[in-house]
Design a protein around this motif. Structure first.
Motif: not given
Length: 230
Positions: A100-129
């Motif tokens: 399920a978590l894999d699917d969330v990451v995949l769907q996030t990238i599909q919605v955004e089009g592309t993403a780096t790992i740093q962008e994913l951390r921010r978008m998914l709330g895995f980074a501070r801020g």
């Protein structure tokens, strides 16, 4: 002996010739960029294999990602539909929660089009801020003190042929020169290459891929071929 690889064009040509081209040694002797490249272009001060990955990807004829035993390599566009058809039939997540978590990451990238790992951390709330969440909001189920590593998730999604690396991005010094390790930007294969459809079952795609590898490497044992194919 085949000629050494000396440019990104050589790498692309070899991938198109073989259909598949691991970056690192993979258990089949001679079947990797590491073994094919001219020595002066492997871990030296010369621009070499590491810098050629982006140009090969951008040409659009070869997909790149962690496809071979969780290690990087190229697959030609010709073989990409069968490769995806087979690999997507085999989930690598160890349990439903991880899937399920894999699917969330995949769907996030599909919605955004592309993403780096740093962008994913921010978008998914895995980074501070910023604490942006996806609709399913699975990240909220994770304890704040528990650190989630995106690297194994991204590796699984690449091994399942649900993600590829779309390009690499580098820091630029004051003189305009690129430096440091390239940061991978991820995308779904369909985002880059369009629909990947074949009129075959995953088992039939596997047989087609295995027969191709068998023609390339007639003396390699079946278990070793299976480890490469996955």
């Amino acid at each position: 002996m085949e000629s050494y690889l000396r440019s990104s064009s050589d790498v692309e040509s070899r991938c198109l010739e073989l259909g598949f081209l691991p970056f690192f040694r993979c258990g089949i002797r001679g079947f990797s960029i590491e073994e094919m490249i001219a020595p002066e272009y492997w871990f030296t001060d010369e621009e070499g294999a590491w810098e050629w990955k982006g140009p090969v990807i951008r040409e659009g004829h070869c997909a790149y990602g962690k496809f071979f035993n969780r290690k990087a390599g190229f697959v030609s566009r010709e073989w990409l539909p069968d490769w995806a058809n087979y690999r997507r039939s085999r989930s690598l997540a160890p349990n439903e929660d991880v899937a399920a978590l894999d699917d969330v990451v995949l769907q996030t990238i599909q919605v955004e089009g592309t993403a780096t790992i740093q962008e994913l951390r921010r978008m998914l709330g895995f980074a501070r801020g910023r604490r942006r969440r996806t609709a399913r909001d699975l990240a909220t189920e994770v304890a704040e003190e528990e650190k989630i590593s995106l690297e194994p998730i991204l590796t699984r999604l690449q091994m399942e042929m649900r993600l590829v690396i779309a390009d690499f991005e580098y820091n630029i010094d004051r003189h305009g020169n690129l430096y440091g390790w390239g940061v991978a930007r991820y995308a779904s294969p369909e985002t880059l290459y369009g629909p990947l459809t074949v009129d075959r079952t995953p088992a039939e795609s596997f047989e087609r891929i295995r027969d191709h590898f068998r023609r390339l490497f007639p003396d390699v044992t079946e278990p070793r071929l299976r480890r490469i194919i996955g």
